[in-house]
Write an enzyme that holds these catalytic residues in place. Structure first.
Site, PDB file in Angstrom:
ATOM      1  N   GLN A 101       0.859  -1.187   0.000  1.00 19.85           N
ATOM      2  CA  GLN A 101       0.000   0.000   0.000  1.00 19.85           C
ATOM      3  C   GLN A 101       0.893   1.234   0.000  1.00 19.85           C
ATOM      4  O   GLN A 101       1.677   1.452   0.926  1.00 19.85           O
ATOM      5  CB  GLN A 101      -0.931   0.036   1.213  1.00 19.85           C
ATOM      6  CG  GLN A 101      -1.909   1.209   1.100  1.00 19.85           C
ATOM      7  CD  GLN A 101      -2.836   1.345   2.283  1.00 19.85           C
ATOM      8  OE1 GLN A 101      -2.380   1.577   3.401  1.00 19.85           O
ATOM      9  NE2 GLN A 101      -4.130   1.236   2.056  1.00 19.85           N
ATOM     10  N   GLY A 177      -6.057   5.772  -1.206  1.00 15.93           N
ATOM     11  CA  GLY A 177      -6.904   6.929  -1.512  1.00 15.93           C
ATOM     12  C   GLY A 177      -8.008   7.089  -0.478  1.00 15.93           C
ATOM     13  O   GLY A 177      -9.000   7.765  -0.746  1.00 15.93           O
ATOM     14  N   ALA A 178      -7.823   6.465   0.694  1.00 18.99           N
ATOM     15  CA  ALA A 178      -8.902   6.402   1.691  1.00 18.99           C
ATOM     16  C   ALA A 178      -8.481   7.060   3.002  1.00 18.99           C
ATOM     17  O   ALA A 178      -7.374   7.594   3.140  1.00 18.99           O
ATOM     18  CB  ALA A 178      -9.272   4.931   1.939  1.00 18.99           C
ATOM     19  N   TYR A 181      -6.069  10.362   4.154  1.00 21.74           N
ATOM     20  CA  TYR A 181      -4.700  10.673   3.728  1.00 21.74           C
ATOM     21  C   TYR A 181      -4.756  11.510   2.437  1.00 21.74           C
ATOM     22  O   TYR A 181      -5.847  11.831   1.953  1.00 21.74           O
ATOM     23  CB  TYR A 181      -3.879   9.380   3.609  1.00 21.74           C
ATOM     24  CG  TYR A 181      -3.743   8.743   4.984  1.00 21.74           C
ATOM     25  CD1 TYR A 181      -2.847   9.260   5.919  1.00 21.74           C
ATOM     26  CD2 TYR A 181      -4.564   7.696   5.388  1.00 21.74           C
ATOM     27  CE1 TYR A 181      -2.758   8.732   7.210  1.00 21.74           C
ATOM     28  CE2 TYR A 181      -4.485   7.163   6.676  1.00 21.74           C
ATOM     29  CZ  TYR A 181      -3.578   7.693   7.575  1.00 21.74           C
ATOM     30  OH  TYR A 181      -3.508   7.185   8.854  1.00 21.74           O
TER      31      TYR A 181
END
Ligand SMILES: Cc1cc2nc3c(=O)[nH]c(=O)nc-3n(C[C@H](O)[C@H](O)[C@H](O)COP(=O)(O)O)c2cc1C
Length: 366
Positions: A101, A177-178, A181
């Protein structure tokens, strides 16, 4: 009935079953961001415990403002690549696949060895307080609004660390993208007050997300799994909603698909929570209705509901967080019909490090 235990073709790779370890930050790398032996044992343990896919913790992407936590791993220099390579090899030897990630912290910035100045879309701080189990900061700092040059440097960081991920042998990349952040901040009307072409309309707020997906895809080429984790809520504001509702979220999923993403990974407090300003659908169900993109789903998946969730989303990978922390062999336990423990958050105290977890395990085994 959808079989969760059989191997599953996910883009160009074969995943041994449909369970993934959800990405979980453990702030346990060396101070210079190099992944170490402790982390190798940790990740290998989940592969041995039956998770077909391991997704790593959020890993920083540049030597500027992307790092958010002390002892967070990075993927930007040779030592960090070599550290990850060892982990990848250990997970592969145990029979599982592993995605990294890639994360830019943006305004959710608690510690960074390269700079003291957080950046974000605008000079807006996260809601609430910094996360105590990741560091001792009492208050957020006001981020500097990113210039065009800062934006280009951040995109470049994602692209270079994606190249490094491929070199380290990872089976794929999940862009973070969650959860509040950087990329999520650009999508969010709380954080993003810009009046240039990165702010305002959803299309503008999506621009950085799309540019990062495109840059990562370009860096790794075709036939290499690339996806993005998406949420509305953040770690300190779990109920934030996109003003554009279901149609807006569908547009986000379509835009990342068109930019080159193979999958989206939706995350919410509960995978089935109806969660839009209008309508009754969950994030996962809106994403599942979009053609041409695979799905990883997350949120409160456990031993009681996994089969229902698998039936409802017959092609999705199910990512498990807290139940995996409590049971690193969660998947093996399901197979064997063994008891599954609930999480005791004491294992993440006072800091969410692997060392503290191991101490908790020793104490509780005694
Ligand atoms: C200790 C801890 C660290 C986490 N770190 C990350 C992270 O680095 N990246 C991320 O996307 N989510 C992170 N999360 C969120 C989890 O991936 C997951 O979304 C959350 O735990 C909800 O799933 P669950 O109900 O299965 O636990 C973290 C969660 C926990 C408990």
């Amino acid at each position: 009935m959808s079989d969760v235990m059989h191997s599953n073709k996910f883009q160009s790779i074969e995943v041994p079953n449909r369970f993934a370890l959800a990405p979980m930050t453990r702030t346990s790398a060396e101070p210079d961001g190099t992944p170490n032996a402790l982390m190798a044992d940790h990740y290998e343990g989940y592969a041995r415990g039956g998770f077909g896919l391991v997704i790593t913790e959020g890993t920083y992407t540049d030597d500027k403002a992307s790092q958010g936590y002390a002892n967070q791993p990075g993927l930007i220099d040779d030592a960090q690549v070599a550290g990850w390579q060892t982990i990848v090899n250990r997970v592969h030897a145990a029979g599982s696949k592993i995605f990294v990630q890639l994360m830019h912290a943006g305004a959710q910035f608690q510690a960074n060895r390269y700079t003291n100045q957080p950046v974000g879309p605008s000079e807006v701080m996260p809601k609430g307080a910094p996360l105590g189990f990741y560091g001792d900061q009492e208050a957020w700092q006001t981020p500097a609004a990113m210039t065009k040059a800062d934006i280009h440097a951040a995109i470049d960081g994602f692209a270079k660390s994606a190249t490094n991920a491929k070199a380290a042998g990872f089976d794929g990349i999940e862009i973070h993208g969650a959860n509040g952040y950087l990329l999520n901040q650009f999508l969010s009307t709380h954080f993003n007050k810009r009046d240039d072409n990165y702010g305002g309309s959803l299309e503008n707020r999506l621009r950085l997300v799309v540019e990062v997906v495109r840059a990562v895809r370009k860096a790794v080429g075709d036939n290499y799994p690339v996806g993005i984790r998406l949420s509305q809520g953040t770690v300190t504001d779990p109920d934030y909603q996109l003003p554009e509702g279901e149609a807006g979220f569908r547009r986000v999923v379509e835009a990342v698909r068109d930019a080159g993403a193979d999958f989206v990974h939706t995350t919410d407090g509960d995978v089935n929570r109806p969660y839009f300003v209008e309508g009754k659908q969950s994030l996962a169900s809106v994403a599942a209705a979009v053609d041409g993109i695979e799905l990883i789903i997350n949120g409160n998946i456990d031993e009681t509901n996994y089969q229902d969730v698998a039936n409802q989303f017959p092609d999705a990978i199910l990512a498990v967080g807290k139940k995996a922390l409590a049971n690193p062999d969660f998947v093996q336990r399901l197979k064997d019909g063994k008891e599954i423990a609930d999480i005791d958050f004491a294992m993440l105290q006072p800091k969410a490090t692997i060392t503290n977890e191991l101490a908790w395990r020793r104490q509780n085994a005694a």
